[in-house]
Design an enzyme around this catalytic site. Structure first.
Site, mmCIF file in Angstrom:
data_model
loop_
_atom_site.group_PDB
_atom_site.id
_atom_site.type_symbol
_atom_site.label_atom_id
_atom_site.label_comp_id
_atom_site.label_asym_id
_atom_site.label_seq_id
_atom_site.Cartn_x
_atom_site.Cartn_y
_atom_site.Cartn_z
ATOM 1 N N ASP A 92 4.612 93.955 38.995
ATOM 2 C CA ASP A 92 3.738 94.699 39.900
ATOM 3 C C ASP A 92 3.085 93.806 40.947
ATOM 4 O OD1 ASP A 92 2.175 93.395 38.030
ATOM 5 O OD2 ASP A 92 1.422 95.203 37.088
ATOM 6 N N ASN B 275 -6.229 100.429 28.290
ATOM 7 C CA ASN B 275 -5.946 101.864 28.192
ATOM 8 C C ASN B 275 -4.467 102.131 27.916
ATOM 9 O OD1 ASN B 275 -4.805 101.160 30.616
ATOM 10 N ND2 ASN B 275 -6.002 102.579 31.878
ATOM 11 N N HIS C 9 -1.943 100.658 29.495
ATOM 12 C CA HIS C 9 -1.022 100.531 30.637
ATOM 13 C C HIS C 9 -0.108 99.327 30.449
ATOM 14 C CE1 HIS C 9 -4.250 98.138 33.032
ATOM 15 N NE2 HIS C 9 -3.218 97.310 32.966
ATOM 16 N N GLU D 56 -0.355 103.634 34.546
ATOM 17 C CA GLU D 56 -1.592 104.120 33.950
ATOM 18 C C GLU D 56 -1.327 105.348 33.066
ATOM 19 O OE1 GLU D 56 -4.042 102.314 34.094
ATOM 20 O OE2 GLU D 56 -4.549 101.570 36.094
#
Ligand code: GLP
Length: 238
Positions: free
Chosen positions: A67, A136, A138, A143
């Site tokens: 990313d 979370n 990810h 996400e």
């Protein structure tokens, strides 16, 4: 999923570096998928140290990062381009022409995403994908709520991710709101994966990854369905 327990962050980083070095030695033309964040920093440092000591070569290796933030130039210390050069690329002999990250400054971001996806395919896909784990769930910047079938795409970062990553920036407001990330499908197409997890603050996320329900609400849970995943986790994360 194979689980390797590490004593602490140093031990995890040592084991992860050894794992990657072994793969490169076995396949000098390996295509690596690389990750950023706090977790892999020492893994990269160990790879660099071993390269300097034993001359392990990366001349035939190609790498694709997961990313990149949208809007940060390569020279911005918070861009993932900068991070990778700082922690790994500038210290090993991998040719510049063989390292790839999504271009977060591309004029046409949709086009950039599909070009990145094509480039991975042209190189025969990822042999080994290194992954960290977001609080979370990810992976990359996928996400919660990201469809499992999605490939490289532009994401709006979750508020919790922006807060978690603010520690690298001077101010919360400086954290970009968007990024380009390899999609879950892109990640799942990797032939093999190595996920590294360290610290008590990741305990809940790691439990879900290992034993929880497979759901888009927790993107990393999909790894349970991949045939070749190794997790190296510290005692406190476990
Ligand atoms: C970041 C990155 C991920 C990384 C994760 C965990 O937002 N995009 O690739 O794995 O969050 O980061 P850290 O290792 O700093 O906890």
């Amino acid at each position: 999923m194979e689980l390797i327990k590490a004593k602490d962050y140093q031990d995890m980083s040592k084991k992860a570096a050894q794992f990657i070095i072994e793969k490169v030695k076995a396949n000098p033309k390996a295509v690596l998928g690389l990750a950023t964040g706090g977790t892999p920093v020492q893994t990269y440092a160990n790879i660099v140290e071993e390269h300097q000591k034993n001359d392990t070569t990366y001349q035939g290796v190609t790498s694709f990062n997961l990313d990149e933030y949208i809007g940060l130039p390569v020279e911005d210390p918070n861009s993932y381009h900068y991070y990778m050069n700082k922690h790994l690329f500038s210290h090993i002999d991998i040719p510049d022409t063989q390292v790839f990250l999504p271009n977060g400054l591309a004029a046409d971001l949709t086009e950039e995403c599909s070009a990145y996806e094509d480039l991975i395919k042209q190189h025969g896909g990822i042999d080994l994908q290194l992954l960290g784990l977001g609080h979370n769930g990810h992976i990359g910047f996928n996400e919660p709520g990201t469809p499992f079938e999605q490939r490289t795409h532009v994401v709006d970062l979750a508020e919790s991710t922006i807060k978690a990553n603010a520690r690298f920036f001077d101010k919360l407001e400086e954290v970009p709101r968007q990024a380009i990330t390899a999609g879950i499908r892109t990640i799942m197409d990797s032939k093999e994966m190595l996920l590294i997890v360290s610290g008590e603050q990741k305990r809940e996320a790691l439990q879900h990854l290992l034993h929880g329900e497979v759901t888009t609400d927790f993107p990393a849970s999909i790894l349970q369905q991949h045939p070749h995943v190794t997790v190296i986790a510290t005692e406190d994360a476990l």
